[in-house]
Design a protein around this motif. Structure first.
Motif, PDB file in Angstrom:
ATOM      1  N   ARG A 320       0.829  -1.204   0.000  1.00 39.78           N
ATOM      2  CA  ARG A 320       0.000   0.000   0.000  1.00 39.78           C
ATOM      3  C   ARG A 320       0.861   1.251   0.000  1.00 39.78           C
ATOM      4  O   ARG A 320       0.639   2.187  -0.783  1.00 39.78           O
ATOM      5  CB  ARG A 320      -0.911  -0.040   1.229  1.00 39.78           C
ATOM      6  N   THR A 321       1.884   1.276   0.848  1.00 37.35           N
ATOM      7  CA  THR A 321       2.728   2.467   0.951  1.00 37.35           C
ATOM      8  C   THR A 321       3.498   2.717  -0.336  1.00 37.35           C
ATOM      9  O   THR A 321       3.523   3.849  -0.851  1.00 37.35           O
ATOM     10  CB  THR A 321       3.721   2.295   2.115  1.00 37.35           C
ATOM     11  N   PHE A 344      -6.369   6.466  -2.700  1.00 40.68           N
ATOM     12  CA  PHE A 344      -6.659   5.294  -1.880  1.00 40.68           C
ATOM     13  C   PHE A 344      -7.346   4.208  -2.702  1.00 40.68           C
ATOM     14  O   PHE A 344      -6.967   3.032  -2.641  1.00 40.68           O
ATOM     15  CB  PHE A 344      -7.556   5.699  -0.702  1.00 40.68           C
ATOM     16  N   THR A 347      -5.053   2.658  -5.371  1.00 45.69           N
ATOM     17  CA  THR A 347      -4.052   1.805  -4.724  1.00 45.69           C
ATOM     18  C   THR A 347      -4.679   0.495  -4.264  1.00 45.69           C
ATOM     19  O   THR A 347      -4.105  -0.587  -4.464  1.00 45.69           O
ATOM     20  CB  THR A 347      -3.437   2.538  -3.514  1.00 45.69           C
ATOM     21  N   ALA A 348      -5.844   0.567  -3.635  1.00 47.39           N
ATOM     22  CA  ALA A 348      -6.516  -0.647  -3.154  1.00 47.39           C
ATOM     23  C   ALA A 348      -6.837  -1.586  -4.313  1.00 47.39           C
ATOM     24  O   ALA A 348      -6.663  -2.814  -4.198  1.00 47.39           O
ATOM     25  CB  ALA A 348      -7.786  -0.277  -2.395  1.00 47.39           C
ATOM     26  N   VAL A 351      -3.634  -3.304  -5.475  1.00 45.70           N
ATOM     27  CA  VAL A 351      -3.253  -4.341  -4.495  1.00 45.70           C
ATOM     28  C   VAL A 351      -4.088  -5.597  -4.703  1.00 45.70           C
ATOM     29  O   VAL A 351      -3.572  -6.725  -4.692  1.00 45.70           O
ATOM     30  CB  VAL A 351      -3.404  -3.807  -3.059  1.00 45.70           C
ATOM     31  N   PHE A 364      -4.668  -5.112   5.575  1.00 45.61           N
ATOM     32  CA  PHE A 364      -5.316  -4.369   4.497  1.00 45.61           C
ATOM     33  C   PHE A 364      -6.220  -3.287   5.084  1.00 45.61           C
ATOM     34  O   PHE A 364      -6.193  -2.133   4.653  1.00 45.61           O
ATOM     35  CB  PHE A 364      -6.126  -5.323   3.620  1.00 45.61           C
ATOM     36  N   SER A 367      -4.175  -0.767   7.681  1.00 44.54           N
ATOM     37  CA  SER A 367      -3.244   0.118   6.983  1.00 44.54           C
ATOM     38  C   SER A 367      -3.969   1.262   6.302  1.00 44.54           C
ATOM     39  O   SER A 367      -3.636   2.439   6.485  1.00 44.54           O
ATOM     40  CB  SER A 367      -2.439  -0.690   5.956  1.00 44.54           C
ATOM     41  N   PHE A 368      -4.992   0.944   5.523  1.00 46.45           N
ATOM     42  CA  PHE A 368      -5.728   1.988   4.809  1.00 46.45           C
ATOM     43  C   PHE A 368      -6.495   2.883   5.782  1.00 46.45           C
ATOM     44  O   PHE A 368      -6.530   4.114   5.616  1.00 46.45           O
ATOM     45  CB  PHE A 368      -6.693   1.364   3.794  1.00 46.45           C
TER      46      PHE A 368
END
Length: 815
Positions: A320-321, A344, A347-348, A351, A364, A367-368
């Protein structure tokens, strides 16, 4: 396009909640129909169409990959059999006291053409003798390094998990990790090649070498395993005691490679690069006059972030980072800035495209969620005029106040996730994180990374050892302070499992609280949040009872609840010196059910599959009174000697009575009656035929708990005047062995349900097919916890209600 992205995320999420996979062909048809329809619609209907298109696309994509993974399975014909295979080590090996655990890719199955999966988790035992109480430590274990090719004989089995409320779902974890079989090494493996790398194994070999190097300095230190985890993300060496501390104090994210570590390291490299590039010349003038040096500096930070993520094992927070940093960099170059919500969601989605099962990971969500809340808070603080000219004392107080607000709100915002995943909320988390984020994130972790880098380029010497000691001492001070805070009685709160509607309501309340100031009555949203902290399971009435037959393997444990009373019948099995059912199964379930004390504990007999969790339980939860068929104090003294540790009950006044025929107590209009006859003096150690037998007689139904009695004891039971069938629920005696469940006994009890507690594919082959058929011929519903998971039976005014936990929690990958 936002509606399309939301649909994609929704499809990925709902797919992992299904017990059966949908048909890919119908999804393909739906995608085509929706795509064609989108050409002709506008407005709100177009938004709905985009959502449905995204939903079907992710559902179809995930289903396709799920079916591919499910097709790679261990067939019935190879389960429990020994197979000779050639494998390549793919991941870091985990070294325990006398066992090496590592994941392999099968390269050659020999004469076997199909039925053996490509990815197996291997356990290689090094000890010659097994002891339940002694930890056998082997010093000179063989080195298992990623990239090695071995020829070995493996006894294969399918992944399995014990399915209980609040328990860890090992099948889900292994499926997410793409482990499709478990293999135990038989004989001596042969190393065929030292190195045959894929990209993955090459990276893992790099991590292996760094870990080996760090063990030279930190291997024998109290918190050495934590420092190694901070450097390379290898958390397997961290003790159970330390994990309990991290969970209780809310600092788990700091001892893993979190996004904050990666971001800080990347930011530091970017700033240093920017500082250096500003001083570089090109063709007689500063480089900054010719090029955008900030883009170059940012690229250096991205490269370092990627290397650190790979070193850390490429976990969900790391992915994620890195992806957020990379996307931010790309859109910066394109001069197309993204909002945080867009960043966000994109990125999700990336992933989940890389790994559709990432959404099953705790990391998951945490972190978000943590980064989203942090961004909202910082924006809100930035919108105000901060820190005007004033006295230093006032300035520092204001900064400290803002820091405390940030930590407190993050703790509150993550509460629904912590309730769901851990059934525990840490009240000291804001305090701990207030000093740990700075000390661990800005001092200890960078120092550990610098030390790891230096240890690669320099041979072991005095100044490196001193640097390692300083690094460890700094961490020790943080841990000692955290340990002190965690011992406070109010440090954490155990919460019971809350229903989905309450989780959604709690999340909605927290979302409203985070909205900008000015919204009227915003703080009334606390009404949505508070009930989750005080929720309790369904209340029973006078004369009603509820029994939970644990899925506990080849052992016994049954939890009984009435309106105001909790009774535990047996404590499961001890598997090793530091592993028993008390800590692994029973305590997590009690926490999940909101049970904070055991009013009555019954240990039917002294066999280790029924008394194995006793020591752990009395040390971890308040037990008011106990019954046993043997000398409980002598048993605990023996456990102390064999384990070489002090066993102290939380209740210093805990005493026990002998369970025997004639002993009866009534709680909440439910009668508890022991039926086992007294045979001589109470023995030091009782066996099967001396088991406690407990009859539970409620207002509407009756239950019979039999322990491990044999056919002879069964005959004695139904000759007693206190024996008063029918017993609608019966615990199958002795796990369903041929030595019990006589036809006469089955006829007498007249059970509607018979529950056998056994392990999946157990070596005793319990329950015996003949015994199962005997119960079923009587018209009894025969349930085996190895197949059903935990069985919960509720006796209420409405009737008997039976819940099978494995069926309730079933997902498409479960056996």
């Amino acid at each position: 396009m936002m509606w399309l992205c939301v649909g994609l995320l929704t499809g990925f999420f709902l797919l992992q909640q299904l017990a059966v996979l949908p048909d890919v062909q119908w999804l393909l048809v739906a995608i085509i129909v929706i795509a064609v329809t989108l050409l002709k619609i506008v407005g709100l209907w177009r938004c709905i169409g985009l959502f449905l298109l995204g939903f079907c696309l992710s559902l179809g994509y995930g289903t396709y990959h799920a079916k591919q993974r499910l097709a790679d399975y261990l067939s019935e014909q190879h389960e429990g059999k020994v197979s000779s295979v050639v494998v390549r080590v793919q991941q870091l090996a985990i070294y325990r006291d006398n066992t090496i655990q590592f994941d392999v890719e099968v390269l050659d199955k020999g004469s076997i053409k199909e039925g053996i999966p490509s990815h197996i988790r291997v356990y290689w035992s090094q000890g010659e003798h097994f002891s339940l109480y002694k930890r056998e430590h082997i010093d000179n274990m063989p080195e298992v390094r990623p990239g090695q090719v071995w020829e070995m004989s493996l006894k294969l089995s399918r992944p399995n998990t014990l399915m209980n409320p609040g328990g860890f779902d090992n099948e889900s974890y292994l499926f997410r990790e793409n482990i499709r079989a478990i293999g135990n090494v038989i004989g001596t493996p042969v190393l065929k090649e030292q190195e045959q790398h894929t990209l993955q194994s090459y990276i893992q070999a790099w991590r292996h070498d760094i870990r080996k190097n760090l063990h030279t300095y930190w291997g024998d230190k109290r918190y050495g395993a934590v420092l190694i985890a901070l450097v390379i993300g290898d958390q397997q060496g961290i003790s159970t005691q330390d994990w309990l501390l991290f969970n209780r104090s809310g600092m788990t994210h700091l001892v893993s490679i979190s996004g904050s570590h990666i971001t800080m390291l990347s930011g530091l490299v970017t700033l240093l690069s920017l500082w250096g590039l500003k001083r570089c010349s090109w063709q007689g003038s500063l480089l900054a006059n010719h090029y955008d040096i900030s883009a170059f500096a940012y690229s250096f930070g991205i490269v370092i972030a990627l290397l650190y993520c790979l070193l850390a094992g490429w976990g969900i927070p790391a992915q994620r980072t890195f992806l957020m940093l990379l996307l931010g960099y790309i859109f910066y170059l394109l001069q197309r800035p993204l909002s945080l919500s867009q960043l966000f969601i994109i990125t999700a989605i990336i992933v989940l495209i890389l790994d559709p099962w990432a959404i099953l990971s705790t990391g998951f969500y945490l972190s978000f969620a943590a980064v989203a809340v942090l961004h909202i808070l910082l924006n809100r603080l930035r919108q105000r005029q901060r820190y005007p000219k004033q006295e230093h004392r006032v300035l520092y107080w204001q900064m400290l106040k803002d820091w405390a607000i940030v930590q407190g709100v993050i703790t509150l915002a993550l509460a629904p996730f912590l309730m769901y995943f851990f059934n525990q909320i840490s009240f000291i988390s804001p305090i701990v994180n207030a000093y740990a984020v700075v000390s661990v994130g800005l001092i200890i972790t960078p120092m550990a990374l610098l030390f790891a880098l230096l240890s690669v380029f320099f041979e072991p010497n005095t100044w490196l050892h001193h640097l390692a000691l300083i690094n460890h001492q700094l961490l020790s001070w943080v841990m000692e302070l955290t340990q002190y805070l965690a011992q406070l009685p109010w440090a954490s709160l155990d919460v019971s499992i809350i229903p989905m509607w309450m989780r959604v309501l709690c999340g909605l309340g927290i979302f409203i609280l985070l909205l900008p100031r000015g919204i009227p009555y915003r703080y009334l949203a606390l009404i949505f949040v508070v009930p989750a902290f005080f929720f309790s399971q369904h209340h029973l009435r006078e004369g009603e009872w509820q029994a939970l037959f644990f899925d506990i393997g080849q052992a016994g444990a049954v939890l009984l609840k009435t309106k105001n009373h909790t009774l535990l019948f047996d404590t499961g099995v001890r598997r090793s010196a530091n592993d028993d059912s008390g800590g692994r199964v029973i305590l997590p379930t009690l926490r999940a059910l909101g049970i904070k004390a055991i009013d009555t504990l019954v240990v039917s007999h002294a066999d280790i599959d029924h008394s194995g969790g006793l020591a752990t339980l009395i040390q971890s939860i308040w037990v008011k009174k106990a019954y046993a068929s043997f000398q409980l104090d002598h048993f605990l003294d023996r456990e102390e000697r064999l384990l070489d540790q002090k066993i102290e009950s939380l209740n210093p006044l805990l005493s026990y009575k002998r369970c025997a025929e004639g002993q009866t107590f009534v709680v909440d209009n439910v009668i508890f009656r022991f039926l086992n006859p007294v045979i001589g003096h109470i023995p030091l150690k009782s066996t099967n035929h001396q088991s406690c037998v407990l009859a539970v007689e409620g207002k509407y139904h009756r239950l019979l708990l039999t322990g491990d009695i044999l056919a002879e004891q069964e005959q004695q039971l139904y000759q007693l005047t206190a024996f008063s069938p029918p017993y609608q629920i019966v615990q199958v005696p002795h796990h369903g062995s041929k030595s019990s469940s006589s036809q006469e006994f089955i006829n007498e009890v007249q059970a509607k349900y018979a529950i056998a507690q056994t392990a999946y594919k157990n070596r005793f082959k319990h329950p015996h097919p003949q015994i199962k058929a005997r119960w079923q011929q009587q018209g009894t519903v025969f349930l085996n916890t190895a197949d059903t998971g935990a069985v919960q039976i509720s006796s209420t005014i409405l009737n008997l209600h039976v819940d099978l936990f494995r069926e309730q929690e079933r997902r498409y990958w479960h056996r």
